[in-house]
Design a protein around this motif. Structure first.
Motif, PDB file in Angstrom:
ATOM      1  N   LEU A  65       0.824  -1.203   0.000  1.00 33.37           N
ATOM      2  CA  LEU A  65       0.000   0.000   0.000  1.00 33.37           C
ATOM      3  C   LEU A  65       0.861   1.256   0.000  1.00 33.37           C
ATOM      4  N   ALA A  66       1.976   1.225   0.725  1.00 32.67           N
ATOM      5  CA  ALA A  66       2.840   2.401   0.804  1.00 32.67           C
ATOM      6  C   ALA A  66       3.418   2.762  -0.552  1.00 32.67           C
ATOM      7  N   ASP A  67       3.537   1.791  -1.450  1.00 34.97           N
ATOM      8  CA  ASP A  67       4.073   2.037  -2.781  1.00 34.97           C
ATOM      9  C   ASP A  67       3.023   2.565  -3.752  1.00 34.97           C
ATOM     10  N   GLY A  68       1.780   2.647  -3.295  1.00 34.51           N
ATOM     11  CA  GLY A  68       0.699   3.092  -4.164  1.00 34.51           C
ATOM     12  C   GLY A  68       0.332   4.545  -3.932  1.00 34.51           C
ATOM     13  N   GLU A  69      -0.776   4.947  -4.524  1.00 28.75           N
ATOM     14  CA  GLU A  69      -1.193   6.350  -4.485  1.00 28.75           C
ATOM     15  C   GLU A  69      -2.106   6.670  -3.312  1.00 28.75           C
ATOM     16  N   HIS A  70      -2.507   5.663  -2.521  1.00 28.62           N
ATOM     17  CA  HIS A  70      -3.462   5.870  -1.442  1.00 28.62           C
ATOM     18  C   HIS A  70      -2.727   5.985  -0.109  1.00 28.62           C
ATOM     19  N   ALA A  71      -3.007   7.038   0.635  1.00 28.54           N
ATOM     20  CA  ALA A  71      -2.351   7.268   1.919  1.00 28.54           C
ATOM     21  C   ALA A  71      -2.792   6.236   2.942  1.00 28.54           C
ATOM     22  N   VAL A  72      -1.848   5.762   3.746  1.00 25.26           N
ATOM     23  CA  VAL A  72      -2.100   4.759   4.771  1.00 25.26           C
ATOM     24  C   VAL A  72      -2.035   5.441   6.132  1.00 25.26           C
TER      25      VAL A  72
END
Length: 294
Positions: free
Chosen positions: A254-261
Motif C-alpha cells: 500500500l505504501a508504494d501506491g497512491e493511497h495514503a495509509v
C-alpha cells in the motif's frame, strides 16, 4: 508510475472480512431493525454508535450522523452487506423473520450459495446466505469459481426453519458487495495492490477473493454510479489478516501506491477507490468494543 506488486504478493488464504460500518441517520430504528429482522445481537450502544454481532463477535457498526444526507443517486457505495450463516436451517429462520417483520426483496441460487435479499430502512442492501460445500462449487478450467444467478426454491428453506430469533454462532460477514464507478480502478486497487484474486469477471461486475473463496468482495457498475461515496451508507469495512507478517507485507504494498495509509485501532486504514474506506487488521481482537466506541 507506481510499481505493481508481483503475482506472489497475494493475500493469505485465511484472509476474511471483519466488521462493516454504516453511517445512519436514525440510530434506534436501524439498531432495532438489525436486531429484530436480521437477527444480530446488540453488543454495545451509545448515543453515537451501536455495535451488533453474534455471540460477542462484532459484525456491524452503526455510526450515528443525524445530519448525513441521503446517498446521491450517482454516488458509489454499498450494494449489500452479506451475512453468511452456517446452515440451511439458519437461513430458514432468517427467511421467517424477514417474512414476518419486513419484506423479502429477492432470493437466488448462485451455484455456490443460497441467498436472501432485503433492504434496510435507510436503503442499504443486505444479503443473508449460506454456502454449499466448497467441493460442490462449479469451477472454470483455470480453477476459478463460476457463479450464476438462478431462482431459489424457498420451500426447502422454509421447511428446515427451527424458529430461532437470532443468527447462530458461526455467522459472519462473508462478503461485501460495492457499487463502483470503474471496475478497472477497483481491480487496480483490490487485486493488483491489495492482493485479492479474481474469481468471476462479468461485463459489469467483478468478484475477488483470497484462498479460493467465491468472493470476499464484489463490485458492479450496473447502476452507472459516477461520484464518490458520500452521506448515509457505507462508512468503512474491514479485511482481517491472519498474522502480523501478512499485515506488514500489505502495508508495504500500500505504501508504494497512491493511497495514503493511516493507523486505526490495531491496524491500518486506506481510503480506496470512490472514497470508500477499507481497514486492515490482524484477527486477534475486536477493538470496536473499546470504550472509545461505546
Amino acid at each position: 508510475m507506481d510499481e505493481v506488486p508481483s503475482e506472489g504478493d497475494g493475500l493469505p488464504p485465511e484472509t476474511r472480512i471483519g466488521r462493516t460500518a454504516l453511517t445512519v441517520s436514525d440510530l434506534p430504528e436501524m439498531a432495532d431493525f438489525y436486531r429484530d429482522v436480521v437477527g444480530l445481537s446488540v453488543l454495545g450502544r451509545s448515543d453515537a454508535t451501536a455495535v451488533l454481532g453474534v455471540e460477542g463477535t462484532p459484525l456491524l457498526v452503526l455510526e450515528h450522523d443525524p445530519e448525513a444526507p441521503t446517498r446521491r443517486r450517482s454516488g458509489a457505495g454499498l450494494f449489500h452487506n452479506a451475512f453468511r450463516v452456517p446452515s440451511r436451517g439458519a437461513l430458514g429462520d432468517a427467511l421467517a423473520r424477514v417474512q414476518e417483520r419486513w419484506q423479502l426483496g429477492g432470493a437466488s441460487d448462485h451455484g455456490v450459495s443460497e441467498a436472501l435479499y432485503l433492504t434496510d430502512p435507510e436503503g442499504n442492501g443486505i444479503e443473508i446466505y449460506r454456502d454449499y460445500p466448497r467441493e460442490e462449487w462449479p469451477r472454470s478450467d483455470d480453477g476459478t469459481v463460476r457463479m450464476g444467478t438462478y431462482p431459489l426454491d424457498l420451500e426447502p428453506v422454509e421447511a428446515v426453519a427451527a424458529g430461532d430469533s437470532k443468527l447462530p454462532t458461526g455467522t459472519d460477514v462473508g462478503h461485501v458487495h460495492l457499487e463502483v464507478s470503474s471496475l478497472a480502478t477497483f481491480r487496480d486497487f483490490y487485486v493488483d495492490r491489495v492482493g485479492f484474486e479474481t474469481q468471476t469477471a462479468m461485463p459489469a461486475a467483478l468478484f475477488v477473493a483470497a484462498g479460493g473463496y467465491h468472493h470476499h468482495l464484489g463490485a458492479n457498475t450496473w447502476n452507472h454510479r459516477s461520484g464518490p461515496a458520500e452521506g448515509r451508507g457505507v462508512s468503512w469495512f474491514e479485511v482481517v489478516l491472519p498474522d502480523g507478517a501478512a499485515l506488514e507485507a500489505l502495508e508495504g504494498r500500500l505504501a508504494d501506491g497512491e493511497h495514503a495509509v493511516t493507523e486505526v485501532d490495531d491496524g491500518v486504514s486506506v481510503t480506496g477507490p470512490d472514497g470508500i474506506e477499507v481497514r486492515f487488521r490482524v484477527g486477534t481482537s475486536h477493538p470496536i468494543l473499546s470504550g472509545s466506541y461505546l
